[in-house]
Design an enzyme around this catalytic site. Structure first.
Site, PDB file in Angstrom:
ATOM      1  N   PRO A   1       0.657  -1.383   0.052  1.00  0.00           N
ATOM      2  CA  PRO A   1      -0.015   0.142   0.100  1.00  0.00           C
ATOM      3  C   PRO A   1       0.760   1.320   0.173  1.00  0.00           C
ATOM      4  CG  PRO A   1      -0.170  -1.082   2.257  1.00  0.00           C
ATOM      5  CD  PRO A   1       0.368  -1.967   0.993  1.00  0.00           C
ATOM      6  N   ASN A   2       0.307   2.308  -0.794  1.00  0.00           N
ATOM      7  CA  ASN A   2       0.932   3.436  -0.801  1.00  0.00           C
ATOM      8  C   ASN A   2       2.161   3.886  -1.666  1.00  0.00           C
ATOM      9  OD1 ASN A   2      -1.319   4.893   0.808  1.00  0.00           O
ATOM     10  ND2 ASN A   2      -0.236   3.856   2.533  1.00  0.00           N
TER      11      ASN A   2
ATOM     12  N   ARG B   1       5.113  10.709  -2.563  1.00  0.00           N
ATOM     13  CA  ARG B   1       4.695  10.572  -1.320  1.00  0.00           C
ATOM     14  C   ARG B   1       5.968  10.793  -0.363  1.00  0.00           C
ATOM     15  NH1 ARG B   1       4.620   4.533   1.373  1.00  0.00           N
ATOM     16  NH2 ARG B   1       3.944   5.119   3.419  1.00  0.00           N
TER      17      ARG B   1
ATOM     18  N   TYR C   1      11.161   8.903   1.442  1.00  0.00           N
ATOM     19  CA  TYR C   1      10.849   7.887   0.360  1.00  0.00           C
ATOM     20  C   TYR C   1      11.638   8.410  -0.991  1.00  0.00           C
ATOM     21  CZ  TYR C   1       7.739   5.728   3.669  1.00  0.00           C
ATOM     22  OH  TYR C   1       6.890   5.266   4.727  1.00  0.00           O
TER      23      TYR C   1
ATOM     24  N   ASN D   1       8.149  -5.366  -0.462  1.00  0.00           N
ATOM     25  CA  ASN D   1       7.956  -4.230   0.380  1.00  0.00           C
ATOM     26  C   ASN D   1       6.248  -4.213   0.769  1.00  0.00           C
ATOM     27  OD1 ASN D   1       7.640  -1.890   1.715  1.00  0.00           O
ATOM     28  ND2 ASN D   1       8.865  -0.706   0.361  1.00  0.00           N
TER      29      ASN D   1
ATOM     30  N   ALA E   1       2.893  -0.609   5.182  1.00  0.00           N
ATOM     31  CA  ALA E   1       2.310  -0.646   6.490  1.00  0.00           C
ATOM     32  C   ALA E   1       1.716  -2.072   6.823  1.00  0.00           C
ATOM     33  CB  ALA E   1       1.289   0.390   6.807  1.00  0.00           C
TER      34      ALA E   1
ATOM     35  N   GLU F   1      12.125  -9.379   2.415  1.00  0.00           N
ATOM     36  CA  GLU F   1      11.529  -8.312   3.304  1.00  0.00           C
ATOM     37  C   GLU F   1      12.425  -7.037   2.791  1.00  0.00           C
ATOM     38  OE1 GLU F   1      10.361  -8.539   7.240  1.00  0.00           O
ATOM     39  OE2 GLU F   1      10.228  -6.330   7.149  1.00  0.00           O
TER      40      GLU F   1
ATOM     41  N   HIS G   1      12.402  -2.556   2.930  1.00  0.00           N
ATOM     42  CA  HIS G   1      12.003  -1.195   3.366  1.00  0.00           C
ATOM     43  C   HIS G   1      12.992  -0.305   2.641  1.00  0.00           C
ATOM     44  CE1 HIS G   1       8.769  -3.133   5.765  1.00  0.00           C
ATOM     45  NE2 HIS G   1       9.851  -3.968   6.340  1.00  0.00           N
TER      46      HIS G   1
ATOM     47  N   ARG H   1      12.395   5.122  13.029  1.00  0.00           N
ATOM     48  CA  ARG H   1      11.265   5.812  12.961  1.00  0.00           C
ATOM     49  C   ARG H   1      10.154   5.578  14.319  1.00  0.00           C
ATOM     50  NH1 ARG H   1       9.037   5.238   6.943  1.00  0.00           N
ATOM     51  NH2 ARG H   1       7.560   6.716   7.779  1.00  0.00           N
TER      52      ARG H   1
HETATM   53  C1  DQA Z   1       8.032   1.134   4.183  1.00  0.00           C
HETATM   54  C2  DQA Z   1       8.017   1.516   5.797  1.00  0.00           C
HETATM   55  C3  DQA Z   1       6.795   1.306   6.250  1.00  0.00           C
HETATM   56  O1  DQA Z   1       6.641   1.393   7.642  1.00  0.00           O
HETATM   57  C4  DQA Z   1       5.705   2.143   5.606  1.00  0.00           C
HETATM   58  O2  DQA Z   1       4.136   2.160   6.181  1.00  0.00           O
HETATM   59  C5  DQA Z   1       5.753   2.051   4.137  1.00  0.00           C
HETATM   60  C6  DQA Z   1       7.078   1.932   3.550  1.00  0.00           C
HETATM   61  C7  DQA Z   1       9.291   1.426   3.694  1.00  0.00           C
HETATM   62  O3  DQA Z   1       9.622   1.129   2.523  1.00  0.00           O
HETATM   63  O4  DQA Z   1      10.083   2.117   4.159  1.00  0.00           O
HETATM   64  O5  DQA Z   1       4.783   2.287   3.607  1.00  0.00           O
HETATM   65  O6  DQA Z   1       7.841  -0.157   3.872  1.00  0.00           O
END
Ligand code: DQA
Length: 143
Positions: free
Chosen positions: A10-11, A18, A23, A72, A75, A96, A98, A105
């Site tokens: 998501p996102n 964003r 990011y 990735n 959240a 995994e 990020h 954070r």
């Molecule tokens: C994320 C870190 C997550 O906490 C966040 O909700 C994201 C992006 C990252 O790539 O740093 O959407 O996965």
């Protein structure tokens, strides 16, 4: 040809727009083109969804035939036991990823529901986290 599936949750469709201070300002599509040039020996597929069940469906779809999944989960990383179970259910190794250093954070980002089922975790290197995860999937002779 090694088959690698990148899955963004998501996102992450909004990368480049964003929260650029966290990011970055590059879109994922542009970065993906560079990754494909860098790894001509790999077939790199890409999937993004904002919907938890669709991420699970994609893991099921590729998780018995691909050489690696770079995930990735956004959240959902911090909340989704269903994603944990999906990763456990398949045979393809999942890395995994990020973009940000989640440990620097908010405390709720320090917990990952999925790490225990993953082959490894790469975080905090910006978009380069994806490339480092691919390196992990490909493996190198130990030095
Ligand atoms: C994320 C870190 C997550 O906490 C966040 O909700 C994201 C992006 C990252 O790539 O740093 O959407 O996965």
């Amino acid at each position: 040809m090694k088959k690698i599936q990148i899955i963004n949750g998501p996102n992450l469709n909004l990368l480049g727009k964003r929260e650029p201070s966290i990011y970055g300002d590059a879109s994922f599509e542009g970065y993906l083109k560079k990754l494909r040039v860098r790894y001509p020996q790999c077939e790199i597929s890409y999937y993004q969804s904002n919907i938890e069940g669709e991420l699970i469906n994609k893991i099921h779809e590729v998780g018995f035939s691909y050489d690696g999944i770079v995930l990735n989960a956004g959240a959902y990383t911090h909340t989704s036991i269903a994603l944990l179970d999906a990763i456990k259910a398949v045979t393809t190794p999942v890395v995994e990823v990020h973009i940000s250093n989640v440990h620097a954070r908010e405390p709720f980002r320090h917990v990952s529901m999925i790490s225990a089922a993953c082959k490894g975790v790469v975080l905090g290197f910006g978009l380069d986290s994806y490339r480092l995860a691919i390196e992990g999937v490909l493996g190198e002779p130990s030095i």
